[in-house]
Design an enzyme around this catalytic site. Structure first.
Site, short mmCIF file in Angstrom:
data_model
loop_
_atom_site.label_atom_id
_atom_site.label_comp_id
_atom_site.label_asym_id
_atom_site.label_seq_id
_atom_site.Cartn_x
_atom_site.Cartn_y
_atom_site.Cartn_z
N PRO A 127 0.83 -1.21 0.00
CA PRO A 127 0.00 0.00 0.00
C PRO A 127 0.86 1.26 0.00
CG PRO A 127 -0.77 -1.56 1.66
CD PRO A 127 0.53 -2.07 1.15
N GLU A 128 0.41 2.28 -0.74
CA GLU A 128 1.12 3.56 -0.73
C GLU A 128 0.61 4.40 0.44
OE1 GLU A 128 2.19 5.31 -4.39
OE2 GLU A 128 1.87 3.49 -5.56
N LYS B 30 4.62 4.87 5.24
CA LYS B 30 3.90 3.60 5.18
C LYS B 30 3.85 2.91 6.54
CE LYS B 30 5.18 3.04 0.32
NZ LYS B 30 5.74 2.16 -0.72
N ARG C 196 11.04 -2.29 -9.09
CA ARG C 196 9.65 -2.20 -9.54
C ARG C 196 9.62 -1.74 -10.99
NH1 ARG C 196 6.08 -1.49 -5.34
NH2 ARG C 196 4.49 -1.92 -6.91
#
Length: 271
Positions: A2-3, A52, A261
């Site tokens: 999750p961001e 986060k 990523r």
């Protein structure tokens, strides 16, 4: 993973539902049984998100002056499940490996599969904060991030994913914000001028606040999509992430791996 907007939304909701109450804590999975025992019966005084990470601040127990902090980092697989009491009776049975269950008079939540779920003291809490860069969703000073970025030969793409530089930014916000500003992810941090950095910080603040409000990432302009953000699909809400063509010039979107990523960029619009 999750961001940052997701964690700020959780913090906002949990403040509303649980802060100021004496809560019951348990660990159905039993991996956090000792920590849950320490917290159970205590009053929750605050919940905050930093990047986060989530921090739950608890009132001291009994005559102790110690105020424990519950530190949670969801990682790749962690998730919350919220329960609201609609009638008298027990809460639902735990689903899966529930590391932590917190119960209040009218609401409860389960935490499954977090990367970190631990009790820390004030010194540990301050050490965690010291390791994180400024968060666009807090009243943090972006100057710390600018000092790091302006001196770095590392490309801005990986720098944005480094939580010690800016906390809370993930891959989607990285790709979309850089595209909106015409900055190529491979450009070295030191090659950004101050006005570009300031514009990037403002854009991250704007986009992530929208994410908190709607509880999902929405980048596209509602005027161009033809519908309000609340009605956009995921496909409509993104501009270049996992898209084939640039919405501005029509060129093919390039994709490659950066900082572990897959990054997306338009080499025509971004330099």
């Amino acid at each position: 993973m999750p961001e940052g907007h997701t964690l700020h939304r959780v913090a906002r909701d949990h403040r509303r539902l649980f802060v100021g109450q004496q809560l019951t804590a348990s660990s159905p999975q039993e991996r956090f049984a000792e920590g849950a025992g320490v917290l159970s019966g205590r009053r929750l005084e605050g919940v905050e998100a930093v990047g986060k990470h989530l921090f739950y601040h608890w009132a001291p127990k009994g005559r102790s002056k110690a105020a424990d902090v519950l530190h949670i980092h969801l990682g790749l697989y962690g998730k919350f499940r919220l329960h609201k009491k609609r009638h008298e009776g027990a809460w639902p049975e735990p689903r899966g490996a529930v590391r932590l269950r917190i119960e209040g008079p009218d609401a409860a939540f389960d935490l499954n599969g977090p990367n970190r779920c631990e009790l820390i003291d004030t010194a540990g809490y301050e050490a965690q904060l010291a390791r994180l860069g400024p968060d666009p969703l807090r009243d943090d000073d972006p100057e710390r991030a600018w000092r790091r970025i302006s001196k770095s030969k590392t490309p801005i793409g990986p720098l944005l994913m480094n939580q010690e530089v800016i906390a809370g930014v993930g891959n989607i916000y990285r790709c979309e914000s850089l595209h909106l500003l015409g900055i190529h992810p491979e450009r070295a941090g030191k090659d950004l001028d101050r006005s570009e950095f300031d514009a990037l910080w403002r854009k991250l603040v704007e986009l992530m606040r929208i994410g908190v409000k709607h509880n999902r990432i929405l980048i596209a302009d509602p005027a161009l999509v033809g519908k309000p953000r609340s009605r956009m699909t995921r496909e409509e809400g993104l501009r270049i992430y996992k898209k084939a063509n640039c919405p501005d010039c029509g060129s093919a979107i390039d994709q490659w791996t950066m900082a572990g990523r897959k990054v997306f960029a338009c080499t025509t619009c971004q330099d």
